[in-house]
Design a protein around this motif. Structure first.
Motif, PDB file in Angstrom:
ATOM      1  N   ALA A 107      11.056  57.581  37.171  1.00 16.74           N
ATOM      2  CA  ALA A 107      12.164  57.091  36.875  1.00 16.74           C
ATOM      3  C   ALA A 107      13.208  58.036  36.473  1.00 16.74           C
ATOM      4  O   ALA A 107      13.263  58.678  35.384  1.00 16.74           O
ATOM      5  CB  ALA A 107      11.758  56.507  35.157  1.00 16.74           C
ATOM      6  N   TYR A 108      14.044  58.357  37.383  1.00 16.55           N
ATOM      7  CA  TYR A 108      14.915  59.509  37.525  1.00 16.55           C
ATOM      8  C   TYR A 108      15.744  59.143  36.052  1.00 16.55           C
ATOM      9  O   TYR A 108      16.262  58.111  35.894  1.00 16.55           O
ATOM     10  CB  TYR A 108      16.000  59.284  38.702  1.00 16.55           C
ATOM     11  CG  TYR A 108      15.298  59.710  39.808  1.00 16.55           C
ATOM     12  CD1 TYR A 108      14.571  60.905  40.170  1.00 16.55           C
ATOM     13  CD2 TYR A 108      15.259  58.854  40.979  1.00 16.55           C
ATOM     14  CE1 TYR A 108      13.803  61.264  41.420  1.00 16.55           C
ATOM     15  CE2 TYR A 108      14.264  59.021  42.005  1.00 16.55           C
ATOM     16  CZ  TYR A 108      14.000  60.221  42.217  1.00 16.55           C
ATOM     17  OH  TYR A 108      13.154  60.569  43.582  1.00 16.55           O
ATOM     18  N   GLY A 109      16.206  60.453  35.536  1.00 18.29           N
ATOM     19  CA  GLY A 109      17.096  60.364  34.528  1.00 18.29           C
ATOM     20  C   GLY A 109      16.454  59.929  33.099  1.00 18.29           C
ATOM     21  O   GLY A 109      17.132  60.248  32.129  1.00 18.29           O
ATOM     22  N   LYS A 110      15.010  59.460  33.041  1.00 16.39           N
ATOM     23  CA  LYS A 110      14.593  59.071  31.956  1.00 16.39           C
ATOM     24  C   LYS A 110      12.912  59.154  32.192  1.00 16.39           C
ATOM     25  O   LYS A 110      12.262  58.197  31.658  1.00 16.39           O
ATOM     26  CB  LYS A 110      15.173  57.697  31.451  1.00 16.39           C
ATOM     27  CG  LYS A 110      14.926  56.545  32.235  1.00 16.39           C
ATOM     28  CD  LYS A 110      15.664  55.382  31.858  1.00 16.39           C
ATOM     29  CE  LYS A 110      17.137  55.379  31.807  1.00 16.39           C
ATOM     30  NZ  LYS A 110      17.636  54.184  32.075  1.00 16.39           N
ATOM     31  N   ALA A 111      12.672  59.926  33.074  1.00 18.61           N
ATOM     32  CA  ALA A 111      11.280  60.110  33.511  1.00 18.61           C
ATOM     33  C   ALA A 111      10.265  60.343  32.370  1.00 18.61           C
ATOM     34  O   ALA A 111      10.482  61.061  31.378  1.00 18.61           O
ATOM     35  CB  ALA A 111      10.838  61.163  34.330  1.00 18.61           C
ATOM     36  N   GLU A 141       5.112  62.508  41.831  1.00 12.34           N
ATOM     37  CA  GLU A 141       4.185  62.518  42.709  1.00 12.34           C
ATOM     38  C   GLU A 141       4.337  62.812  44.036  1.00 12.34           C
ATOM     39  O   GLU A 141       3.640  63.527  45.155  1.00 12.34           O
ATOM     40  CB  GLU A 141       3.102  61.237  42.585  1.00 12.34           C
ATOM     41  CG  GLU A 141       3.759  60.136  43.211  1.00 12.34           C
ATOM     42  CD  GLU A 141       2.988  58.931  43.026  1.00 12.34           C
ATOM     43  OE1 GLU A 141       1.867  58.947  42.765  1.00 12.34           O
ATOM     44  OE2 GLU A 141       3.328  57.782  43.424  1.00 12.34           O
ATOM     45  N   ASP A 142       5.694  62.618  44.441  1.00  9.62           N
ATOM     46  CA  ASP A 142       6.227  63.073  45.760  1.00  9.62           C
ATOM     47  C   ASP A 142       6.990  64.204  45.669  1.00  9.62           C
ATOM     48  O   ASP A 142       7.758  64.420  46.808  1.00  9.62           O
ATOM     49  CB  ASP A 142       7.116  62.108  46.437  1.00  9.62           C
ATOM     50  CG  ASP A 142       6.067  60.651  46.563  1.00  9.62           C
ATOM     51  OD1 ASP A 142       4.942  60.866  47.215  1.00  9.62           O
ATOM     52  OD2 ASP A 142       6.693  59.696  46.269  1.00  9.62           O
ATOM     53  N   ASP A 143       7.021  65.175  44.828  1.00  8.14           N
ATOM     54  CA  ASP A 143       7.784  66.392  44.513  1.00  8.14           C
ATOM     55  C   ASP A 143       9.185  66.282  44.283  1.00  8.14           C
ATOM     56  O   ASP A 143       9.731  67.092  44.636  1.00  8.14           O
ATOM     57  CB  ASP A 143       7.251  67.280  45.911  1.00  8.14           C
ATOM     58  CG  ASP A 143       5.687  67.900  45.621  1.00  8.14           C
ATOM     59  OD1 ASP A 143       5.181  67.860  44.565  1.00  8.14           O
ATOM     60  OD2 ASP A 143       5.306  68.112  46.935  1.00  8.14           O
ATOM     61  N   ASN A 144       9.642  64.979  44.013  1.00  7.81           N
ATOM     62  CA  ASN A 144      10.986  64.946  43.568  1.00  7.81           C
ATOM     63  C   ASN A 144      11.225  65.624  42.281  1.00  7.81           C
ATOM     64  O   ASN A 144      10.469  65.296  41.191  1.00  7.81           O
ATOM     65  CB  ASN A 144      11.433  63.390  43.595  1.00  7.81           C
ATOM     66  CG  ASN A 144      11.300  62.771  44.934  1.00  7.81           C
ATOM     67  OD1 ASN A 144      12.029  63.219  45.903  1.00  7.81           O
ATOM     68  ND2 ASN A 144      10.754  62.217  45.086  1.00  7.81           N
ATOM     69  N   ILE A 145      12.255  66.156  41.963  1.00  3.34           N
ATOM     70  CA  ILE A 145      12.882  66.656  40.516  1.00  3.34           C
ATOM     71  C   ILE A 145      13.311  65.529  39.844  1.00  3.34           C
ATOM     72  O   ILE A 145      13.885  64.607  40.318  1.00  3.34           O
ATOM     73  CB  ILE A 145      14.011  67.713  40.718  1.00  3.34           C
ATOM     74  CG1 ILE A 145      13.449  69.132  41.562  1.00  3.34           C
ATOM     75  CG2 ILE A 145      14.357  68.139  39.383  1.00  3.34           C
ATOM     76  CD1 ILE A 145      14.362  70.036  41.679  1.00  3.34           C
ATOM     77  N   THR A 146      12.709  65.305  38.648  1.00  2.00           N
ATOM     78  CA  THR A 146      12.950  64.370  37.600  1.00  2.00           C
ATOM     79  C   THR A 146      13.555  65.002  36.295  1.00  2.00           C
ATOM     80  O   THR A 146      13.065  66.125  36.194  1.00  2.00           O
ATOM     81  CB  THR A 146      11.641  63.531  37.387  1.00  2.00           C
ATOM     82  OG1 THR A 146      10.752  64.411  36.801  1.00  2.00           O
ATOM     83  CG2 THR A 146      11.468  62.819  38.445  1.00  2.00           C
ATOM     84  N   THR A 147      14.415  64.233  35.492  1.00  2.00           N
ATOM     85  CA  THR A 147      14.635  64.774  34.470  1.00  2.00           C
ATOM     86  C   THR A 147      14.367  63.802  33.339  1.00  2.00           C
ATOM     87  O   THR A 147      14.197  62.453  33.551  1.00  2.00           O
ATOM     88  CB  THR A 147      16.210  64.934  34.157  1.00  2.00           C
ATOM     89  OG1 THR A 147      16.939  63.707  34.353  1.00  2.00           O
ATOM     90  CG2 THR A 147      16.547  65.996  35.136  1.00  2.00           C
ATOM     91  N   LEU A 148      14.313  64.019  32.039  1.00  2.00           N
ATOM     92  CA  LEU A 148      13.424  63.252  30.960  1.00  2.00           C
ATOM     93  C   LEU A 148      14.635  62.371  30.319  1.00  2.00           C
ATOM     94  O   LEU A 148      13.914  61.567  29.236  1.00  2.00           O
ATOM     95  CB  LEU A 148      12.832  64.176  30.130  1.00  2.00           C
ATOM     96  CG  LEU A 148      11.716  65.112  30.821  1.00  2.00           C
ATOM     97  CD1 LEU A 148      11.105  65.944  29.567  1.00  2.00           C
ATOM     98  CD2 LEU A 148      10.683  64.302  31.805  1.00  2.00           C
ATOM     99  N   GLY A 149      15.653  62.804  30.384  1.00  2.00           N
ATOM    100  CA  GLY A 149      16.799  61.915  29.490  1.00  2.00           C
ATOM    101  C   GLY A 149      17.245  62.959  28.394  1.00  2.00           C
ATOM    102  O   GLY A 149      16.762  64.009  28.510  1.00  2.00           O
ATOM    103  N   ARG A 150      18.558  62.709  27.882  1.00  2.00           N
ATOM    104  CA  ARG A 150      19.172  63.479  26.971  1.00  2.00           C
ATOM    105  C   ARG A 150      18.351  63.914  25.818  1.00  2.00           C
ATOM    106  O   ARG A 150      17.739  63.133  25.241  1.00  2.00           O
ATOM    107  CB  ARG A 150      20.530  62.781  26.630  1.00  2.00           C
ATOM    108  CG  ARG A 150      21.725  62.432  27.884  1.00  2.00           C
ATOM    109  CD  ARG A 150      21.899  63.785  28.793  1.00  2.00           C
ATOM    110  NE  ARG A 150      22.166  64.882  28.013  1.00  2.00           N
ATOM    111  CZ  ARG A 150      23.657  65.220  28.177  1.00  2.00           C
ATOM    112  NH1 ARG A 150      24.546  64.548  28.505  1.00  2.00           N
ATOM    113  NH2 ARG A 150      23.875  66.566  27.443  1.00  2.00           N
ATOM    114  N   GLY A 151      18.507  65.203  25.500  1.00  2.00           N
ATOM    115  CA  GLY A 151      17.503  65.691  24.401  1.00  2.00           C
ATOM    116  C   GLY A 151      16.162  66.085  24.791  1.00  2.00           C
ATOM    117  O   GLY A 151      15.202  66.353  24.252  1.00  2.00           O
TER     118      GLY A 151
END
Ligand code: ADP
Ligand code: ASP
Ligand code: MG
Length: 407
Positions: A107-111, A141-151
Protein backbone atom coordinates in the motif's frame (compact mmCIF):
# COMPACT_ATOMS: atom_id res chain seq x y z
CA UNK A 1 23.91 -4.06 27.60
CA UNK A 2 20.51 -2.52 27.20
CA UNK A 3 19.21 -1.55 23.79
CA UNK A 4 17.44 1.76 23.32
CA UNK A 5 15.64 2.89 20.18
CA UNK A 6 15.58 6.66 19.82
CA UNK A 7 13.60 8.57 17.19
CA UNK A 8 14.26 12.18 16.23
CA UNK A 9 11.55 14.06 14.31
CA UNK A 10 11.84 16.60 11.52
CA UNK A 11 12.31 19.70 13.69
CA UNK A 12 15.02 17.90 15.68
CA UNK A 13 17.10 17.44 12.51
CA UNK A 14 16.05 20.66 10.78
CA UNK A 15 19.58 22.08 10.40
CA UNK A 16 23.20 21.00 10.67
CA UNK A 17 23.42 22.59 14.13
CA UNK A 18 20.45 20.57 15.31
CA UNK A 19 21.86 17.39 13.81
CA UNK A 20 25.03 18.03 15.81
CA UNK A 21 22.87 18.48 18.94
CA UNK A 22 21.16 15.17 18.20
CA UNK A 23 24.57 13.51 17.77
CA UNK A 24 25.56 14.86 21.21
CA UNK A 25 22.40 13.38 22.74
CA UNK A 26 23.07 10.02 21.11
CA UNK A 27 26.64 10.09 22.41
CA UNK A 28 25.42 10.85 25.94
CA UNK A 29 23.11 7.80 25.82
CA UNK A 30 25.98 5.73 24.48
CA UNK A 31 28.22 6.89 27.33
CA UNK A 32 25.46 5.93 29.77
CA UNK A 33 25.97 2.38 28.54
CA UNK A 34 23.22 1.82 25.98
CA UNK A 35 23.35 0.18 22.60
CA UNK A 36 21.55 2.48 20.22
CA UNK A 37 19.33 2.24 17.19
CA UNK A 38 18.44 5.74 16.06
CA UNK A 39 15.58 6.45 13.66
CA UNK A 40 15.38 9.82 11.95
CA UNK A 41 12.78 11.71 9.94
CA UNK A 42 13.42 13.98 7.00
CA UNK A 43 14.55 17.51 7.83
CA UNK A 44 11.56 19.72 8.75
CA UNK A 45 9.58 20.80 5.69
CA UNK A 46 11.38 18.40 3.36
CA UNK A 47 8.55 15.89 2.92
CA UNK A 48 6.14 18.74 2.15
CA UNK A 49 8.61 20.17 -0.35
CA UNK A 50 8.89 16.82 -2.13
CA UNK A 51 5.10 16.39 -2.25
CA UNK A 52 4.78 19.88 -3.76
CA UNK A 53 7.38 19.00 -6.43
CA UNK A 54 5.39 15.94 -7.49
CA UNK A 55 2.21 18.00 -7.58
CA UNK A 56 3.79 20.44 -9.99
CA UNK A 57 3.92 17.53 -12.42
CA UNK A 58 0.64 15.81 -11.68
CA UNK A 59 -2.52 16.30 -9.63
CA UNK A 60 -2.53 12.60 -8.87
CA UNK A 61 1.11 11.47 -9.04
CA UNK A 62 1.82 7.80 -9.57
CA UNK A 63 1.88 6.10 -6.16
CA UNK A 64 5.05 4.08 -6.68
CA UNK A 65 7.13 6.98 -7.96
CA UNK A 66 5.81 9.28 -5.25
CA UNK A 67 7.14 6.88 -2.61
CA UNK A 68 10.54 6.73 -4.32
CA UNK A 69 10.59 10.53 -4.16
CA UNK A 70 9.35 10.92 -0.56
CA UNK A 71 11.73 8.30 0.83
CA UNK A 72 14.66 10.47 -0.29
CA UNK A 73 14.09 12.94 2.57
CA UNK A 74 15.04 10.41 5.23
CA UNK A 75 18.07 9.26 3.21
CA UNK A 76 19.60 12.71 3.62
CA UNK A 77 19.02 12.76 7.39
CA UNK A 78 20.50 9.33 8.13
CA UNK A 79 23.64 10.19 6.20
CA UNK A 80 24.07 13.57 7.91
CA UNK A 81 23.51 12.20 11.43
CA UNK A 82 25.89 9.29 10.79
CA UNK A 83 28.53 11.73 9.52
CA UNK A 84 28.06 13.87 12.65
CA UNK A 85 28.47 10.83 14.91
CA UNK A 86 31.60 9.70 13.11
CA UNK A 87 33.01 13.21 13.25
CA UNK A 88 32.53 13.07 17.03
CA UNK A 89 34.51 9.82 17.13
CA UNK A 90 31.55 7.45 17.46
CA UNK A 91 31.46 4.51 15.03
CA UNK A 92 28.08 4.55 13.29
CA UNK A 93 26.39 3.19 10.18
CA UNK A 94 23.32 4.35 8.28
CA UNK A 95 20.73 2.03 6.78
CA UNK A 96 17.78 2.67 4.47
CA UNK A 97 14.54 0.71 4.88
CA UNK A 98 15.40 -1.85 2.21
CA UNK A 99 18.91 -2.40 3.54
CA UNK A 100 17.65 -3.77 6.86
CA UNK A 101 14.60 -5.11 5.12
CA UNK A 102 11.78 -3.33 6.82
CA UNK A 103 9.26 -5.43 4.91
CA UNK A 104 5.87 -3.85 4.25
CA UNK A 105 2.73 -4.58 2.28
CA UNK A 106 2.19 -2.91 -1.09
CA UNK A 107 0.00 0.00 0.00
CA UNK A 108 2.14 2.87 -1.30
CA UNK A 109 1.92 5.99 0.84
CA UNK A 110 0.46 4.12 3.80
CA UNK A 111 2.29 0.81 3.86
CA UNK A 112 2.15 -1.42 6.93
CA UNK A 113 5.28 -2.96 8.42
CA UNK A 114 5.08 -6.76 8.28
CA UNK A 115 8.52 -7.76 9.54
CA UNK A 116 12.03 -6.49 10.13
CA UNK A 117 15.18 -8.52 9.58
CA UNK A 118 17.44 -7.79 12.52
CA UNK A 119 20.57 -9.54 11.17
CA UNK A 120 22.46 -6.48 9.89
CA UNK A 121 21.35 -4.32 12.79
CA UNK A 122 22.66 -6.81 15.33
CA UNK A 123 25.93 -7.25 13.42
CA UNK A 124 26.46 -3.51 13.38
CA UNK A 125 25.62 -3.14 17.08
CA UNK A 126 28.00 -5.97 17.88
CA UNK A 127 30.75 -4.09 16.05
CA UNK A 128 30.18 -1.20 18.45
CA UNK A 129 28.37 1.00 15.96
CA UNK A 130 25.36 3.22 16.53
CA UNK A 131 22.79 2.08 13.98
CA UNK A 132 21.03 4.96 12.23
CA UNK A 133 17.92 3.90 10.30
CA UNK A 134 15.77 5.92 7.90
CA UNK A 135 12.25 6.28 9.29
CA UNK A 136 9.03 6.32 7.26
CA UNK A 137 10.20 3.85 4.60
CA UNK A 138 10.21 0.15 3.84
CA UNK A 139 10.27 -2.25 0.94
CA UNK A 140 7.59 -4.56 -0.44
CA UNK A 141 8.07 -8.19 -1.50
CA UNK A 142 9.03 -7.08 -5.02
CA UNK A 143 11.70 -4.66 -3.74
CA UNK A 144 9.62 -1.55 -4.42
CA UNK A 145 10.26 1.31 -2.01
CA UNK A 146 7.21 2.07 0.14
CA UNK A 147 6.42 4.81 2.65
CA UNK A 148 4.34 4.44 5.78
CA UNK A 149 2.18 7.59 5.78
CA UNK A 150 2.75 11.02 7.32
CA UNK A 151 4.43 10.85 10.69
CA UNK A 152 5.48 7.29 9.87
CA UNK A 153 8.95 7.53 11.42
CA UNK A 154 7.27 7.07 14.81
CA UNK A 155 5.99 3.72 13.55
CA UNK A 156 9.42 2.74 12.19
CA UNK A 157 10.91 3.42 15.63
CA UNK A 158 8.32 1.58 17.70
CA UNK A 159 8.31 -1.36 15.27
CA UNK A 160 12.10 -1.58 15.51
CA UNK A 161 11.86 -1.46 19.31
CA UNK A 162 9.29 -4.28 19.18
CA UNK A 163 11.23 -6.50 16.74
CA UNK A 164 14.53 -5.94 18.57
CA UNK A 165 12.96 -6.28 22.06
CA UNK A 166 14.48 -2.94 23.05
CA UNK A 167 14.30 -1.76 26.62
CA UNK A 168 12.37 1.34 25.53
CA UNK A 169 11.56 3.54 22.56
CA UNK A 170 12.26 7.24 23.08
CA UNK A 171 10.41 9.60 20.75
CA UNK A 172 12.28 12.92 20.70
CA UNK A 173 10.31 15.88 19.39
CA UNK A 174 9.76 19.64 19.71
CA UNK A 175 7.46 19.47 22.77
CA UNK A 176 8.16 17.97 26.20
CA UNK A 177 5.68 15.13 25.95
CA UNK A 178 2.02 14.38 25.35
CA UNK A 179 -0.16 17.24 26.54
CA UNK A 180 -3.87 17.48 27.34
CA UNK A 181 -4.17 19.18 23.96
CA UNK A 182 -1.87 20.67 21.33
CA UNK A 183 0.24 23.19 23.31
CA UNK A 184 0.59 25.18 20.11
CA UNK A 185 -3.17 25.88 20.19
CA UNK A 186 -4.05 26.05 23.87
CA UNK A 187 -1.82 27.90 26.36
CA UNK A 188 -3.38 25.94 29.23
CA UNK A 189 -2.42 22.54 27.81
CA UNK A 190 -0.66 20.43 30.47
CA UNK A 191 1.95 17.74 30.04
CA UNK A 192 0.78 14.28 31.11
CA UNK A 193 3.26 12.17 33.07
CA UNK A 194 1.55 9.00 31.81
CA UNK A 195 -1.16 8.14 29.31
CA UNK A 196 -2.75 4.76 28.59
CA UNK A 197 -2.09 3.13 25.21
CA UNK A 198 -5.84 3.16 24.50
CA UNK A 199 -6.25 6.88 25.15
CA UNK A 200 -3.17 7.63 23.06
CA UNK A 201 -4.56 5.53 20.21
CA UNK A 202 -7.73 7.62 20.25
CA UNK A 203 -5.83 10.91 20.53
CA UNK A 204 -3.48 9.93 17.70
CA UNK A 205 -6.34 8.76 15.51
CA UNK A 206 -8.18 12.03 16.06
CA UNK A 207 -5.31 14.29 15.09
CA UNK A 208 -2.81 14.64 17.98
CA UNK A 209 0.14 14.28 15.64
CA UNK A 210 2.69 14.03 18.46
CA UNK A 211 2.55 10.25 17.77
CA UNK A 212 1.43 8.50 14.62
CA UNK A 213 -1.44 6.11 15.36
CA UNK A 214 0.14 2.92 14.08
CA UNK A 215 3.15 3.50 16.31
CA UNK A 216 0.85 3.46 19.32
CA UNK A 217 -0.95 0.34 18.10
CA UNK A 218 2.43 -1.38 17.72
CA UNK A 219 3.46 -0.20 21.18
CA UNK A 220 0.28 -1.57 22.70
CA UNK A 221 0.35 -4.91 20.86
CA UNK A 222 4.00 -5.57 21.71
CA UNK A 223 4.01 -3.80 25.12
CA UNK A 224 6.79 -1.45 24.07
CA UNK A 225 7.51 1.18 26.74
CA UNK A 226 7.38 4.48 24.82
CA UNK A 227 8.73 7.72 26.26
CA UNK A 228 7.79 10.91 24.38
CA UNK A 229 10.17 13.75 25.26
CA UNK A 230 11.95 16.85 24.04
CA UNK A 231 15.11 16.95 21.96
CA UNK A 232 15.90 20.35 23.40
CA UNK A 233 15.59 19.78 27.16
CA UNK A 234 16.43 16.89 29.49
CA UNK A 235 13.18 16.85 31.43
CA UNK A 236 11.16 13.66 31.81
CA UNK A 237 8.41 13.43 29.19
CA UNK A 238 5.30 11.24 28.93
CA UNK A 239 5.25 7.44 29.30
CA UNK A 240 2.73 5.31 27.43
CA UNK A 241 1.49 2.57 29.74
CA UNK A 242 -1.31 0.04 30.17
CA UNK A 243 -4.40 1.45 31.83
CA UNK A 244 -3.95 1.70 35.59
CA UNK A 245 -6.33 1.99 38.48
CA UNK A 246 -7.39 5.57 39.05
CA UNK A 247 -7.02 6.57 35.41
CA UNK A 248 -10.77 6.37 34.81
CA UNK A 249 -11.35 8.95 37.57
CA UNK A 250 -10.33 11.51 34.98
CA UNK A 251 -13.26 12.08 32.66
CA UNK A 252 -11.45 13.63 29.71
CA UNK A 253 -7.68 13.26 29.35
CA UNK A 254 -7.24 15.06 26.09
CA UNK A 255 -8.70 17.19 23.31
CA UNK A 256 -7.54 16.70 19.72
CA UNK A 257 -8.23 18.36 16.41
CA UNK A 258 -7.72 17.24 12.86
CA UNK A 259 -7.80 19.47 9.81
CA UNK A 260 -6.62 16.73 7.54
CA UNK A 261 -9.96 15.29 6.55
CA UNK A 262 -12.26 16.20 3.71
CA UNK A 263 -16.02 15.72 3.62
CA UNK A 264 -17.66 14.20 0.56
CA UNK A 265 -21.44 14.17 0.04
CA UNK A 266 -23.35 12.16 -2.53
CA UNK A 267 -26.61 13.97 -3.22
CA UNK A 268 -29.91 12.17 -3.63
CA UNK A 269 -28.71 8.60 -3.86
CA UNK A 270 -31.49 6.03 -4.44
CA UNK A 271 -32.25 4.46 -1.05
CA UNK A 272 -31.94 0.72 -1.68
CA UNK A 273 -30.07 -2.27 -0.27
CA UNK A 274 -26.53 -2.77 -1.54
CA UNK A 275 -25.91 0.87 -2.36
CA UNK A 276 -23.55 1.58 0.51
CA UNK A 277 -21.48 -1.43 -0.50
CA UNK A 278 -21.43 -0.18 -4.11
CA UNK A 279 -20.18 3.23 -2.97
CA UNK A 280 -17.65 2.20 -0.31
CA UNK A 281 -16.32 -0.98 -1.97
CA UNK A 282 -14.23 0.80 -4.63
CA UNK A 283 -12.98 3.34 -2.05
CA UNK A 284 -11.73 0.53 0.17
CA UNK A 285 -10.11 -1.18 -2.82
CA UNK A 286 -8.13 2.02 -3.40
CA UNK A 287 -6.87 1.74 0.24
CA UNK A 288 -8.67 4.95 1.20
CA UNK A 289 -9.76 4.98 4.83
CA UNK A 290 -13.25 6.32 5.41
CA UNK A 291 -13.69 7.84 8.85
CA UNK A 292 -17.19 9.12 9.64
CA UNK A 293 -20.30 8.28 7.64
CA UNK A 294 -23.78 9.75 7.96
CA UNK A 295 -26.85 8.98 5.93
CA UNK A 296 -29.91 11.16 6.16
CA UNK A 297 -33.41 9.72 6.43
CA UNK A 298 -35.23 10.00 3.15
CA UNK A 299 -38.84 10.64 2.26
CA UNK A 300 -38.67 10.58 -1.53
CA UNK A 301 -36.79 7.30 -1.83
CA UNK A 302 -33.40 9.03 -2.02
CA UNK A 303 -30.87 9.93 0.61
CA UNK A 304 -27.83 12.19 0.98
CA UNK A 305 -24.77 10.23 2.04
CA UNK A 306 -21.89 12.11 3.67
CA UNK A 307 -18.52 10.73 4.71
CA UNK A 308 -14.99 11.89 5.49
CA UNK A 309 -11.65 10.75 4.07
CA UNK A 310 -8.06 11.94 4.63
CA UNK A 311 -7.53 15.22 2.77
CA UNK A 312 -4.51 13.73 1.00
CA UNK A 313 -6.82 11.12 -0.57
CA UNK A 314 -9.80 13.33 -1.38
CA UNK A 315 -9.03 13.82 -5.07
CA UNK A 316 -8.60 10.11 -5.55
CA UNK A 317 -11.78 9.41 -3.55
CA UNK A 318 -13.68 12.01 -5.54
CA UNK A 319 -12.70 10.47 -8.87
CA UNK A 320 -13.98 7.09 -7.64
CA UNK A 321 -17.18 8.48 -6.11
CA UNK A 322 -18.07 10.52 -9.19
CA UNK A 323 -17.93 7.36 -11.23
CA UNK A 324 -20.17 5.52 -8.76
CA UNK A 325 -22.54 8.52 -8.57
CA UNK A 326 -23.12 8.31 -12.31
CA UNK A 327 -23.62 4.56 -12.16
CA UNK A 328 -26.26 4.78 -9.40
CA UNK A 329 -27.96 7.91 -10.72
CA UNK A 330 -27.11 10.17 -7.80
CA UNK A 331 -27.86 13.85 -8.28
CA UNK A 332 -24.27 14.96 -7.74
CA UNK A 333 -21.22 15.02 -5.50
CA UNK A 334 -20.05 17.82 -3.17
CA UNK A 335 -16.66 18.17 -1.48
CA UNK A 336 -15.69 20.32 1.49
CA UNK A 337 -12.04 20.56 2.52
CA UNK A 338 -12.57 23.44 4.97
CA UNK A 339 -13.72 21.37 7.87
CA UNK A 340 -12.21 20.06 11.10
CA UNK A 341 -12.81 17.20 13.46
CA UNK A 342 -12.59 17.98 17.18
CA UNK A 343 -12.48 15.11 19.66
CA UNK A 344 -12.44 14.58 23.39
CA UNK A 345 -10.86 11.39 24.74
CA UNK A 346 -10.86 9.76 28.16
CA UNK A 347 -11.20 6.28 29.66
CA UNK A 348 -13.47 7.88 32.30
CA UNK A 349 -16.22 8.22 29.67
CA UNK A 350 -16.88 4.49 29.98
CA UNK A 351 -18.39 5.02 33.38
CA UNK A 352 -19.72 8.59 33.27
CA UNK A 353 -22.88 9.81 31.55
CA UNK A 354 -23.63 13.26 30.14
CA UNK A 355 -20.24 13.90 28.55
CA UNK A 356 -21.66 14.33 25.04
CA UNK A 357 -24.34 16.76 26.23
CA UNK A 358 -21.72 18.85 28.04
CA UNK A 359 -19.56 18.90 24.90
CA UNK A 360 -22.42 20.00 22.63
CA UNK A 361 -23.50 22.71 25.12
CA UNK A 362 -19.97 24.12 25.32
CA UNK A 363 -19.80 24.38 21.52
CA UNK A 364 -23.33 25.79 21.25
CA UNK A 365 -22.45 28.59 23.70
CA UNK A 366 -19.87 29.78 21.17
CA UNK A 367 -22.30 29.43 18.26
CA UNK A 368 -20.29 26.59 16.70
CA UNK A 369 -22.46 24.38 14.50
CA UNK A 370 -21.92 20.61 14.62
CA UNK A 371 -22.14 18.92 11.21
CA UNK A 372 -21.34 15.31 12.07
CA UNK A 373 -20.92 13.34 15.29
CA UNK A 374 -19.29 10.01 16.04
CA UNK A 375 -18.58 8.24 19.31
CA UNK A 376 -16.65 5.28 20.63
CA UNK A 377 -16.37 3.93 24.15
CA UNK A 378 -13.75 6.48 25.17
CA UNK A 379 -14.11 9.22 22.53
CA UNK A 380 -16.58 11.72 21.08
CA UNK A 381 -15.78 13.48 17.80
CA UNK A 382 -17.62 16.27 16.04
CA UNK A 383 -17.10 17.78 12.60
CA UNK A 384 -17.29 21.58 12.43
CA UNK A 385 -16.17 24.34 10.07
CA UNK A 386 -12.37 24.64 10.03
CA UNK A 387 -12.39 28.33 10.94
CA UNK A 388 -13.63 27.42 14.46
CA UNK A 389 -10.89 24.84 15.15
CA UNK A 390 -8.79 26.76 17.69
CA UNK A 391 -11.83 28.21 19.44
CA UNK A 392 -13.45 24.78 19.78
CA UNK A 393 -10.27 23.22 21.17
CA UNK A 394 -9.86 25.97 23.78
CA UNK A 395 -13.53 25.90 24.78
CA UNK A 396 -13.55 22.12 25.23
CA UNK A 397 -10.23 22.14 27.07
CA UNK A 398 -11.63 24.77 29.42
CA UNK A 399 -14.91 22.86 29.91
CA UNK A 400 -13.38 19.45 30.63
CA UNK A 401 -9.80 19.98 31.77
CA UNK A 402 -9.52 23.59 32.92
CA UNK A 403 -6.44 25.57 33.87
CA UNK A 404 -5.31 23.67 36.92
CA UNK A 405 -5.16 20.15 38.22
CA UNK A 406 -2.83 17.26 38.47
CA UNK A 407 -0.12 16.69 35.92
P1 ADP B 1 8.10 15.43 14.91
O1 ADP B 1 8.53 16.18 13.71
O2 ADP B 1 9.10 15.44 16.01
O3 ADP B 1 7.59 14.06 14.58
P2 ADP B 1 5.39 16.40 15.02
O4 ADP B 1 5.22 17.79 14.48
O5 ADP B 1 4.99 15.26 14.18
O6 ADP B 1 6.89 16.27 15.52
O7 ADP B 1 4.62 16.26 16.42
C1 ADP B 1 4.84 17.20 17.46
C2 ADP B 1 3.74 18.26 17.46
O8 ADP B 1 2.50 17.64 17.78
C3 ADP B 1 3.88 19.34 18.51
O9 ADP B 1 4.71 20.37 18.06
C4 ADP B 1 2.44 19.78 18.74
O10 ADP B 1 2.15 20.97 18.04
C5 ADP B 1 1.61 18.67 18.13
N1 ADP B 1 0.61 18.13 19.07
C6 ADP B 1 -0.70 17.94 18.77
N2 ADP B 1 -1.36 17.45 19.82
C7 ADP B 1 -0.46 17.31 20.82
C8 ADP B 1 -0.55 16.85 22.17
N3 ADP B 1 -1.71 16.41 22.69
N4 ADP B 1 0.57 16.84 22.92
C9 ADP B 1 1.74 17.28 22.41
N5 ADP B 1 1.89 17.74 21.14
C10 ADP B 1 0.80 17.76 20.35
N1 ASP C 1 9.07 12.68 6.99
C1 ASP C 1 7.79 12.05 7.14
C2 ASP C 1 6.69 13.09 7.30
O1 ASP C 1 6.97 14.27 7.26
C3 ASP C 1 7.77 11.05 8.25
C4 ASP C 1 7.93 11.63 9.65
O2 ASP C 1 8.31 12.78 9.82
O3 ASP C 1 7.67 10.88 10.59
O4 ASP C 1 5.56 12.74 7.42
MG1 MG D 1 5.78 13.37 13.77
Amino acid sequence: MSLLVQKYGGTSVASIDRIKQVAAKVLAARRAGHDLVVVVSAMAGETNRLIALAQQISDLPDDREKDVLLASGEQVSVALLTLALKEAGQPARSFLGHQVRIATDKAYGKARILSIDSTKILQSLKAGEVVVIAGFQGVDEDDNITTLGRGGSDTSAVALAAFLSAQACEIYTDVEGVYTTDPGICPHARKLARISYDEMIELASTGAKVLEIRSVEFAKNFSVPVHVRSTFTDVEGTWLINEEEGMSDVLVSGVACDRNEAKITLLKVPDRPGLAAQIFGPIAEAHIVVDMIIQNVSEDGTTDLTFTVPKADHKKALAIVEKTARAVNAKGVKVDTEMAKISIVGVGMRTHAGVAAKMFEALAREGINIEMISTSEIKISVVIQAKYTELAVRVLHEAFIGNQGMV
